[in-house]
Design an enzyme around this catalytic site. Structure first.
Site, PDB file in Angstrom:
ATOM      1  N   TYR A 113       0.890  -1.157   0.000  1.00 22.79           N
ATOM      2  CA  TYR A 113       0.000   0.000   0.000  1.00 22.79           C
ATOM      3  C   TYR A 113       0.928   1.206   0.000  1.00 22.79           C
ATOM      4  O   TYR A 113       1.843   1.279   0.828  1.00 22.79           O
ATOM      5  CB  TYR A 113      -0.871   0.070   1.257  1.00 22.79           C
ATOM      6  CG  TYR A 113      -1.634  -1.182   1.631  1.00 22.79           C
ATOM      7  CD1 TYR A 113      -2.245  -1.972   0.664  1.00 22.79           C
ATOM      8  CD2 TYR A 113      -1.736  -1.560   2.972  1.00 22.79           C
ATOM      9  CE1 TYR A 113      -2.949  -3.110   1.031  1.00 22.79           C
ATOM     10  CE2 TYR A 113      -2.437  -2.697   3.341  1.00 22.79           C
ATOM     11  CZ  TYR A 113      -3.044  -3.472   2.363  1.00 22.79           C
ATOM     12  OH  TYR A 113      -3.731  -4.599   2.730  1.00 22.79           O
ATOM     13  N   CYS A 116       1.373   2.981   3.396  1.00 25.89           N
ATOM     14  CA  CYS A 116       1.776   2.155   4.544  1.00 25.89           C
ATOM     15  C   CYS A 116       3.199   2.516   4.957  1.00 25.89           C
ATOM     16  O   CYS A 116       4.117   2.493   4.120  1.00 25.89           O
ATOM     17  CB  CYS A 116       1.690   0.679   4.154  1.00 25.89           C
ATOM     18  SG  CYS A 116       2.656  -0.438   5.196  1.00 25.89           S
ATOM     19  N   PHE A 118       5.390   0.876   6.692  1.00 23.72           N
ATOM     20  CA  PHE A 118       6.320  -0.244   6.545  1.00 23.72           C
ATOM     21  C   PHE A 118       6.726  -0.435   5.079  1.00 23.72           C
ATOM     22  O   PHE A 118       7.890  -0.737   4.790  1.00 23.72           O
ATOM     23  CB  PHE A 118       5.692  -1.525   7.101  1.00 23.72           C
ATOM     24  CG  PHE A 118       5.362  -1.444   8.568  1.00 23.72           C
ATOM     25  CD1 PHE A 118       6.372  -1.495   9.518  1.00 23.72           C
ATOM     26  CD2 PHE A 118       4.053  -1.301   8.999  1.00 23.72           C
ATOM     27  CE1 PHE A 118       6.092  -1.412  10.871  1.00 23.72           C
ATOM     28  CE2 PHE A 118       3.751  -1.217  10.351  1.00 23.72           C
ATOM     29  CZ  PHE A 118       4.779  -1.272  11.290  1.00 23.72           C
ATOM     30  N   CYS A 119       5.786  -0.238   4.168  1.00 26.29           N
ATOM     31  CA  CYS A 119       6.101  -0.308   2.736  1.00 26.29           C
ATOM     32  C   CYS A 119       7.007   0.849   2.338  1.00 26.29           C
ATOM     33  O   CYS A 119       7.918   0.690   1.517  1.00 26.29           O
ATOM     34  CB  CYS A 119       4.823  -0.268   1.908  1.00 26.29           C
ATOM     35  SG  CYS A 119       3.662  -1.615   2.275  1.00 26.29           S
TER      36      CYS A 119
END
Length: 383
Positions: A113, A116, A118-119
């Site tokens: 995403y 996001c 973390f992404c």
């Protein structure tokens, strides 16, 4: 958290939305792969006919002026060819200088995403190191794009080479790739063994998947001395990478969904940047914003934040800047390390929102953040 909220709300309107959402076939069949070596060069020639016409024009160009014009044209063409060849060989040499760092047969595909944190950490790492990769944006409600995987979260990085490897968890992805880039004697398959997964129970009694060593770059003694000249820098990197995951990331949602207006602006950004259809996008924007505004209050309580959650964000960011100190440009010294990339990746998802603007105005993070932007844009991790 926003994606989890949307998955919870999806059954309310799922049947209605599926009328407007086409089913997607196997992802692996439709995702183009990108070589890590970079794109090739197209060699071309116009043949001898073009050159003959130039020479003919130079010979018959009407006396001295024709000859002068022909000579000027030839000289200009020669300079153009020289510059083109110079650029080609410089580019080719640069590719050769970096090609030893990564197997040219490997292809990276990141399932994510965009909003996001973390992404965003993984993208910051890949971009800084100049590693080309293909992005597959995942619909946060239905997640058809990762139906093939038993791991139902993002990011997921698929590495295709002689064998395909699926890496889960942002910190595992980053540690595995960094270890691989430094220790060229081992394959990706051999490197990922350093990060075995195991099942554990979190504070809420829910079984979760965790990974051993996920914040550590796994090196031998000689490599450790080369990469981390100072004995404390390696542990410092691990400490702040974990801090980014365990504390900083939990300050994002309470801050970007702090008020109804901010929640709506945040979901407008999420829908605009994410993978939503026109109908489910409207549903996500308004219902999601309302839900996340309520959930953010619960998150504030869960993580023991102040009534004014901005103060917790400011304090955390200033703590980070203080840890870097005045003598260093980055936590890694003259160049960013994995902690710098992690913190930058988390903070970057707030760009364009009021929380980000407030953070830039009321903390000392701006100079470091701008240096990080330049370092990533210049792909300084290639060397």
């Amino acid at each position: 958290m926003a994606a989890a909220c949307m998955r919870t709300l999806a059954p309310v309107n799922r049947r209605f939305l599926q009328i407007h959402s086409g089913r997607i076939g196997a992802v692996a069949d439709r995702v183009p792969r990108v070589s890590l070596q970079g794109t090739g060069w197209a060699h071309w020639t116009n043949g001898s006919g073009f050159r003959s016409k130039i020479l003919s024009a130079a010979r018959t160009g009407g006396g001295g002026r024709g000859r002068i014009a022909g000579c000027v044209f030839l000289m200009g063409s020669g300079l153009g060819i020289y510059q083109a060849m110079k650029f080609y060989f410089q580019h080719h040499r640069a590719e050769e200088d970096f090609s030893h760092m990564f197997d040219t047969e490997l292809k990276l595909t990141l399932y994510q995403y965009k909003t996001c944190p973390f992404c965003s950490k993984v993208r910051a790492f890949l971009d800084y190191h100049g590693l080309p990769y293909e992005i597959v944006e995942v619909n946060p409600v239905f997640r058809q794009e990762i139906e093939w995987s038993t791991y139902r979260k993002v990011p997921i990085l698929v590495i295709d080479g002689t064998e395909s490897v699926q890496l889960n968890d942002s910190s595992v992805i980053i540690s595995t790739l960094k270890t691989y880039l430094i220790n060229k004697d081992k394959s990706i398959q051999q490197t990922v063994i350093y990060y075995p997964e195991y099942k554990t129970t979190n504070a809420r009694g829910k079984e979760v998947t965790e990974y051993s060593n996920k914040y550590w770059v796994m090196l031998n003694e000689i490599e450790i001395e080369d990469v981390y000249p100072c004995k404390t820098t390696r542990r410092e990197e691990v400490k702040w990478r974990q801090w980014a995951d365990d504390w900083l990331v939990h300050l994002i949602s309470p801050n970007v969904y702090r008020t109804p207006t901010e929640a709506l602006a945040s979901f407008d950004y999420i829908v605009r940047e994410g993978k939503f259809g026109p109908v489910d996008g409207v549903f996500a924007k308004y219902v999601g914003a309302a839900a996340m505004y309520v959930i953010s209050k619960w998150l504030k309580f869960r993580h023991g934040l102040q009534d004014d959650v901005r103060q917790d964000l400011y304090r955390a960011v200033n703590e980070w800047v203080s840890a870097i100190g005045r003598k260093r440009k980055f936590m890694g010294g003259q160049e960013p390390n994995l902690a710098d990339l992690a913190v930058y990746g988390v903070l970057r998802v707030m760009e364009g929102l009021k929380a980000f603007d407030d953070m830039m105005e009321n903390t000392r993070v701006k100079n470091w953040y701008k240096r990080m932007e330049r370092a990533i844009q210049e792909q300084r991790g290639q060397s």
